[in-house]
Structure formats: structure tokens, C-alpha cells
Design a protein around this motif. Structure first.
Motif, PDB file in Angstrom:
ATOM      1  N   PHE A 172      28.414  -9.820 -28.930  1.00  0.00           N
ATOM      2  CA  PHE A 172      29.016  -9.841 -27.887  1.00  0.00           C
ATOM      3  C   PHE A 172      29.200 -11.237 -27.124  1.00  0.00           C
ATOM      4  N   VAL A 173      27.752 -11.978 -26.863  1.00  0.00           N
ATOM      5  CA  VAL A 173      27.944 -13.227 -26.385  1.00  0.00           C
ATOM      6  C   VAL A 173      28.725 -14.181 -27.122  1.00  0.00           C
ATOM      7  N   LYS A 174      28.499 -14.121 -28.509  1.00  0.00           N
ATOM      8  CA  LYS A 174      29.205 -14.916 -29.310  1.00  0.00           C
ATOM      9  C   LYS A 174      30.728 -14.859 -29.072  1.00  0.00           C
ATOM     10  N   SER A 175      31.123 -13.639 -28.927  1.00  0.00           N
ATOM     11  CA  SER A 175      32.618 -13.211 -28.822  1.00  0.00           C
ATOM     12  C   SER A 175      33.379 -13.805 -27.435  1.00  0.00           C
ATOM     13  N   ILE A 176      32.533 -13.982 -26.520  1.00  0.00           N
ATOM     14  CA  ILE A 176      32.869 -14.677 -25.025  1.00  0.00           C
ATOM     15  C   ILE A 176      32.770 -16.095 -24.895  1.00  0.00           C
ATOM     16  N   SER A 177      32.101 -16.742 -26.000  1.00  0.00           N
ATOM     17  CA  SER A 177      31.811 -18.127 -25.769  1.00  0.00           C
ATOM     18  C   SER A 177      33.128 -18.864 -25.834  1.00  0.00           C
ATOM     19  N   THR A 178      33.293 -20.003 -25.092  1.00  0.00           N
ATOM     20  CA  THR A 178      34.481 -20.684 -25.370  1.00  0.00           C
ATOM     21  C   THR A 178      34.387 -21.819 -25.993  1.00  0.00           C
ATOM     22  N   GLY A 179      33.296 -22.465 -26.234  1.00  0.00           N
ATOM     23  CA  GLY A 179      33.109 -23.508 -27.202  1.00  0.00           C
ATOM     24  C   GLY A 179      33.004 -24.886 -26.246  1.00  0.00           C
ATOM     25  N   THR A 180      32.997 -24.652 -25.027  1.00  0.00           N
ATOM     26  CA  THR A 180      33.140 -25.740 -24.198  1.00  0.00           C
ATOM     27  C   THR A 180      31.708 -26.134 -23.720  1.00  0.00           C
ATOM     28  N   SER A 181      31.356 -27.285 -23.870  1.00  0.00           N
ATOM     29  CA  SER A 181      29.976 -27.762 -23.403  1.00  0.00           C
ATOM     30  C   SER A 181      29.946 -28.319 -21.973  1.00  0.00           C
ATOM     31  N   ILE A 182      29.067 -28.034 -21.389  1.00  0.00           N
ATOM     32  CA  ILE A 182      28.625 -28.274 -20.070  1.00  0.00           C
ATOM     33  C   ILE A 182      27.634 -29.260 -19.830  1.00  0.00           C
ATOM     34  N   PRO A 183      27.964 -30.382 -19.297  1.00  0.00           N
ATOM     35  CA  PRO A 183      27.065 -31.518 -19.020  1.00  0.00           C
ATOM     36  C   PRO A 183      25.921 -31.231 -18.439  1.00  0.00           C
ATOM     37  N   ALA A 184      24.690 -31.790 -18.791  1.00  0.00           N
ATOM     38  CA  ALA A 184      23.421 -31.397 -18.265  1.00  0.00           C
ATOM     39  C   ALA A 184      23.220 -31.545 -16.913  1.00  0.00           C
ATOM     40  N   ASP A 185      23.838 -32.471 -16.292  1.00  0.00           N
ATOM     41  CA  ASP A 185      23.702 -32.923 -14.868  1.00  0.00           C
ATOM     42  C   ASP A 185      24.444 -32.331 -14.081  1.00  0.00           C
ATOM     43  N   VAL A 186      25.219 -31.206 -14.346  1.00  0.00           N
ATOM     44  CA  VAL A 186      26.247 -30.768 -13.588  1.00  0.00           C
ATOM     45  C   VAL A 186      25.364 -29.992 -12.320  1.00  0.00           C
ATOM     46  N   ASP A 187      26.074 -30.324 -10.934  1.00  0.00           N
ATOM     47  CA  ASP A 187      25.609 -29.745  -9.567  1.00  0.00           C
ATOM     48  C   ASP A 187      26.260 -28.525  -9.456  1.00  0.00           C
ATOM     49  N   TYR A 188      25.610 -27.327 -10.075  1.00  0.00           N
ATOM     50  CA  TYR A 188      26.432 -25.901  -9.837  1.00  0.00           C
ATOM     51  C   TYR A 188      26.548 -25.585  -8.388  1.00  0.00           C
ATOM     52  N   LYS A 189      25.788 -25.954  -7.325  1.00  0.00           N
ATOM     53  CA  LYS A 189      25.773 -25.640  -6.013  1.00  0.00           C
ATOM     54  C   LYS A 189      26.884 -26.307  -5.277  1.00  0.00           C
ATOM     55  N   LYS A 190      27.091 -27.599  -5.729  1.00  0.00           N
ATOM     56  CA  LYS A 190      28.469 -28.268  -5.320  1.00  0.00           C
ATOM     57  C   LYS A 190      29.728 -27.807  -5.977  1.00  0.00           C
ATOM     58  N   GLU A 191      29.860 -27.569  -7.375  1.00  0.00           N
ATOM     59  CA  GLU A 191      30.727 -26.804  -7.867  1.00  0.00           C
ATOM     60  C   GLU A 191      31.301 -25.650  -7.365  1.00  0.00           C
ATOM     61  N   TYR A 192      30.211 -24.960  -6.938  1.00  0.00           N
ATOM     62  CA  TYR A 192      30.625 -23.559  -6.477  1.00  0.00           C
ATOM     63  C   TYR A 192      31.274 -23.593  -4.964  1.00  0.00           C
ATOM     64  N   SER A 193      30.457 -24.613  -4.177  1.00  0.00           N
ATOM     65  CA  SER A 193      30.840 -24.897  -2.804  1.00  0.00           C
ATOM     66  C   SER A 193      32.553 -25.345  -2.934  1.00  0.00           C
ATOM     67  N   ASP A 194      32.537 -26.398  -3.694  1.00  0.00           N
ATOM     68  CA  ASP A 194      34.037 -26.867  -3.734  1.00  0.00           C
ATOM     69  C   ASP A 194      34.984 -25.999  -4.281  1.00  0.00           C
ATOM     70  N   TYR A 195      34.544 -24.911  -5.313  1.00  0.00           N
ATOM     71  CA  TYR A 195      35.561 -23.976  -5.719  1.00  0.00           C
ATOM     72  C   TYR A 195      35.936 -22.940  -4.182  1.00  0.00           C
ATOM     73  N   LEU A 196      34.708 -22.503  -3.593  1.00  0.00           N
ATOM     74  CA  LEU A 196      35.173 -21.782  -2.558  1.00  0.00           C
ATOM     75  C   LEU A 196      35.718 -22.248  -1.401  1.00  0.00           C
ATOM     76  N   MET A 197      35.527 -23.479  -1.063  1.00  0.00           N
ATOM     77  CA  MET A 197      36.498 -24.426  -0.198  1.00  0.00           C
ATOM     78  C   MET A 197      37.909 -24.374  -0.616  1.00  0.00           C
ATOM     79  N   GLU A 198      38.160 -24.603  -1.836  1.00  0.00           N
ATOM     80  CA  GLU A 198      39.701 -24.617  -2.364  1.00  0.00           C
ATOM     81  C   GLU A 198      40.183 -22.994  -2.199  1.00  0.00           C
ATOM     82  N   LYS A 199      39.211 -22.234  -2.655  1.00  0.00           N
ATOM     83  CA  LYS A 199      39.722 -20.759  -2.613  1.00  0.00           C
ATOM     84  C   LYS A 199      40.184 -20.282  -1.157  1.00  0.00           C
ATOM     85  N   TYR A 200      39.292 -20.788  -0.300  1.00  0.00           N
ATOM     86  CA  TYR A 200      39.661 -20.141   0.933  1.00  0.00           C
ATOM     87  C   TYR A 200      40.475 -21.324   2.068  1.00  0.00           C
ATOM     88  N   LYS A 201      41.105 -22.155   1.600  1.00  0.00           N
ATOM     89  CA  LYS A 201      41.990 -22.998   2.188  1.00  0.00           C
ATOM     90  C   LYS A 201      42.902 -22.352   3.101  1.00  0.00           C
TER      91      LYS A 201
END
Length: 82
Positions: A53-82
Motif C-alpha cells: 500500500f505504501v509503495k502504491s502511494i509513493s510519488t518517487g519525489t525526493s524531499i530535501p533533508a533541510d526542508v523546514d516543514y513548519k514554514k512550508e505548512y505555514s506558507d501553505y495556510l497563508m496562501e490557502k486563507y488569503k
């Protein structure tokens, strides 16, 4: 050593399995062998196998190790609720 095994399965299941095997460029016998092997492998090993199941939902996209998840999520929410 390979040994022959005869199975009785629903015709519809067989056709779907053959199509899947063809798409994956594997033989149906090999897929059944892999599945049975995964069922009978000792689960106490340190390494683990990713579930189908996990293999079937895999996108094959690699995520950089230094990603700031909190900032990414915050940016997403800011854009969503503009």
C-alpha cells in the motif's frame, strides 16, 4: 530449485493479476512467489519491508533533508486563507 504449483482461482482475479504482471514486466509466478515469501519472512529482522500500500502511494519525489516543514505548512495556510 523451482517447483510447479497448481492453484484454483477466480477467473476475474486471474485476468486482473495477468494484466498487473504484464504492466510490471514480471511473470505471474514471480509475483506469487514474492507475495508468499513476504508472508513467510521472519518479521523479527532489524530491516523491514515497505508494505504494498505504501509503495502504491509513493510519488518517487525526493524531499530535501533541510526542508523546514513548519514554514512550508505555514506558507501553505497563508496562501490557502488569503
Amino acid at each position: 530449485m523451482d517447483t510447479k504449483l497448481t492453484l484454483k482461482l477466480n477467473q476475474e482475479v486471474i485476468e486482473k493479476a495477468k494484466k498487473y504482471a504484464s504492466e510490471k514486466k514480471l511473470s505471474l509466478s514471480r509475483i506469487v512467489e514474492f507475495y508468499l515469501q513476504s508472508l513467510t519472512t521472519d518479521s523479527k529482522k532489524d530491516d523491514f519491508e515497505i508494505s504494498p500500500f505504501v509503495k502504491s502511494i509513493s510519488t518517487g519525489t525526493s524531499i530535501p533533508a533541510d526542508v523546514d516543514y513548519k514554514k512550508e505548512y505555514s506558507d501553505y495556510l497563508m496562501e490557502k486563507y488569503k
